[in-house]
Design a protein around this motif. Structure first.
Motif, short mmCIF file in Angstrom:
data_model
loop_
_atom_site.label_atom_id
_atom_site.label_comp_id
_atom_site.label_asym_id
_atom_site.label_seq_id
_atom_site.Cartn_x
_atom_site.Cartn_y
_atom_site.Cartn_z
N HIS A 3 0.92 -1.21 0.09
CA HIS A 3 -0.19 0.05 -0.10
C HIS A 3 0.98 1.21 0.10
CE1 HIS A 3 -3.66 2.41 0.75
NE2 HIS A 3 -3.05 2.99 1.74
N TRP A 4 1.87 1.34 0.78
CA TRP A 4 2.88 2.76 0.79
C TRP A 4 3.62 2.39 -0.39
CZ3 TRP A 4 8.21 2.64 0.49
CH2 TRP A 4 8.84 4.04 0.83
N VAL A 5 3.73 1.49 -0.92
CA VAL A 5 4.81 1.40 -2.29
C VAL A 5 3.82 2.00 -3.54
CG1 VAL A 5 5.81 0.15 -3.99
CG2 VAL A 5 6.14 -0.47 -1.49
N PHE A 6 2.56 1.55 -3.38
CA PHE A 6 1.71 1.90 -4.35
C PHE A 6 1.48 3.40 -4.38
CE2 PHE A 6 -2.50 2.64 -6.05
CZ PHE A 6 -2.45 2.03 -7.08
N HIS A 7 1.26 3.98 -3.15
CA HIS A 7 0.87 5.40 -3.14
C HIS A 7 2.21 6.28 -3.42
CE1 HIS A 7 -3.16 5.77 -2.00
NE2 HIS A 7 -3.10 4.46 -1.24
N THR A 8 3.38 5.73 -3.27
CA THR A 8 4.62 6.41 -3.78
C THR A 8 4.54 6.51 -5.16
OG1 THR A 8 5.92 5.70 -1.51
CG2 THR A 8 7.08 6.49 -3.43
N LEU A 9 4.19 5.48 -5.84
CA LEU A 9 4.41 5.11 -7.18
C LEU A 9 3.27 6.32 -7.76
CD1 LEU A 9 4.40 1.46 -7.81
CD2 LEU A 9 6.20 3.27 -8.56
N TYR A 64 -2.06 -7.68 -8.12
CA TYR A 64 -1.69 -8.50 -6.74
C TYR A 64 -2.57 -8.48 -5.95
CZ TYR A 64 0.93 -10.18 -2.91
OH TYR A 64 1.59 -10.71 -1.75
N ASP A 65 -3.07 -7.31 -5.63
CA ASP A 65 -3.88 -6.77 -4.37
C ASP A 65 -4.74 -5.58 -4.86
OD1 ASP A 65 -5.09 -6.68 -1.95
OD2 ASP A 65 -3.11 -6.13 -0.75
N PRO A 66 -5.73 -6.03 -5.56
CA PRO A 66 -6.61 -4.95 -5.89
C PRO A 66 -7.31 -4.14 -4.97
CG PRO A 66 -7.59 -7.07 -6.20
CD PRO A 66 -6.35 -7.37 -5.98
N MET A 67 -7.83 -4.53 -4.09
CA MET A 67 -8.65 -3.69 -3.06
C MET A 67 -7.54 -3.29 -2.00
SD MET A 67 -11.33 -4.44 -4.43
CE MET A 67 -12.09 -3.15 -3.69
N GLY A 68 -6.29 -4.22 -1.65
CA GLY A 68 -5.48 -3.40 -0.67
C GLY A 68 -5.03 -2.03 -1.36
N THR A 69 -4.66 -2.02 -2.45
CA THR A 69 -3.94 -0.82 -3.23
C THR A 69 -5.21 0.18 -3.51
OG1 THR A 69 -4.31 -2.01 -5.38
CG2 THR A 69 -2.14 -2.08 -3.94
#
Length: 247
Positions: A3-9, A64-69
């Protein structure tokens, strides 16, 4: 962690995309071939390559994690939709953006020797965009989402026409100029579509699949492509007439 990596991206993606969206207009509106055109065209290309690369990573995390991201979409959309829209569709759009930006840039860099464009990396880019487009079409059919199929068709046509041009024996100046315009304006269409469609999901989720969010950038971009193609043809006719008069 993802989740943290996704929002950084997401932040990096927005910054790079905004840079591309702004710089896009300098080469489109300004004098062609001048220092500003070359400088801002390079800024646009590099920004779009970064934007597309970040989007590829975001799409893979979404698969990989649709709802988590995308926790903000829980209760609004199901996992199948989020995986399809932010995973398969975004992956297709991202690879298409990278393809168009790199292809358009290489055409102008290698304009004196088009054989230099026929590299394994260039051919691999066409294979990748065709593969992600086929996957997007299949997912669109399974989900009964025509939007995914529509983007897939654009990707398939792009990959096929790029391969056709790469195989062309002796492209003229007008040929590579038209391909250059098609590619980089096409990349511009993709970045504005991403802002309007993918961005709207975070603010107005019900507008994400509204046809206008996809039709407006496409219509403006196609108008720009047609206008420049006609301008290239006019300039070619003028050069031929000048050559005949000089003879």
């Amino acid at each position: 962690m993802e989740h943290w990596v996704f929002h950084t991206l997401v932040i990096a993606h927005i910054l790079a995309g905004a840079t591309g969206a702004i710089s896009f207009w300098v080469p489109v509106i300004g004098r062609k071939g001048g220092p500003a055109h070359r400088k801002w065209g390079q800024v646009f290309t590099l920004a779009l390559l970064c934007t597309g690369s970040y989007a590829v990573c975001m799409s893979l995390l979404s698969l990989y994690d649709p709802m988590g991201t995308h926790p903000q979409l829980v209760g609004r959309f199901d996992e199948v939709f989020v995986r399809g829209f932010f995973g398969h569709l975004m992956l297709c759009a991202a690879t298409l953006t990278i393809n168009l930006a790199w292809y358009g840039w290489m055409l102008v860099r290698n304009r004196g020797n088009p054989a230099l464009n026929r590299t394994p990396a260039m051919y691999a880019l066409q294979v990748v965009v065709i593969a992600t487009s086929v996957n997007c079409a299949i997912q669109g059919w399974l989900m009964d989402e025509k939007l995914l199929i529509g983007l897939a068709i654009v990707g398939l046509v792009t990959g096929a026409t790029n391969l056709w041009f790469l195989a062309k024996d002796k492209p003229t100046r007008e040929d590579w100029l038209k391909e250059h315009v098609k590619a980089l304006v096409g990349a511009g269409i993709s970045v504005y579509t991403a802002f309007m469609a993918f961005g709207s999901v975070r603010i107005f989720p019900e507008l994400a699949l509204h046809p206008a969010m996809w039709a407006i950038p496409l219509s403006v971009g196609m108008t720009i492509i047609i206008w420049h193609r006609l301008a290239i043809d006019r300039a070619a006719r003028q050069r031929r007439r000048a050559g005949l008069q000089a003879a």
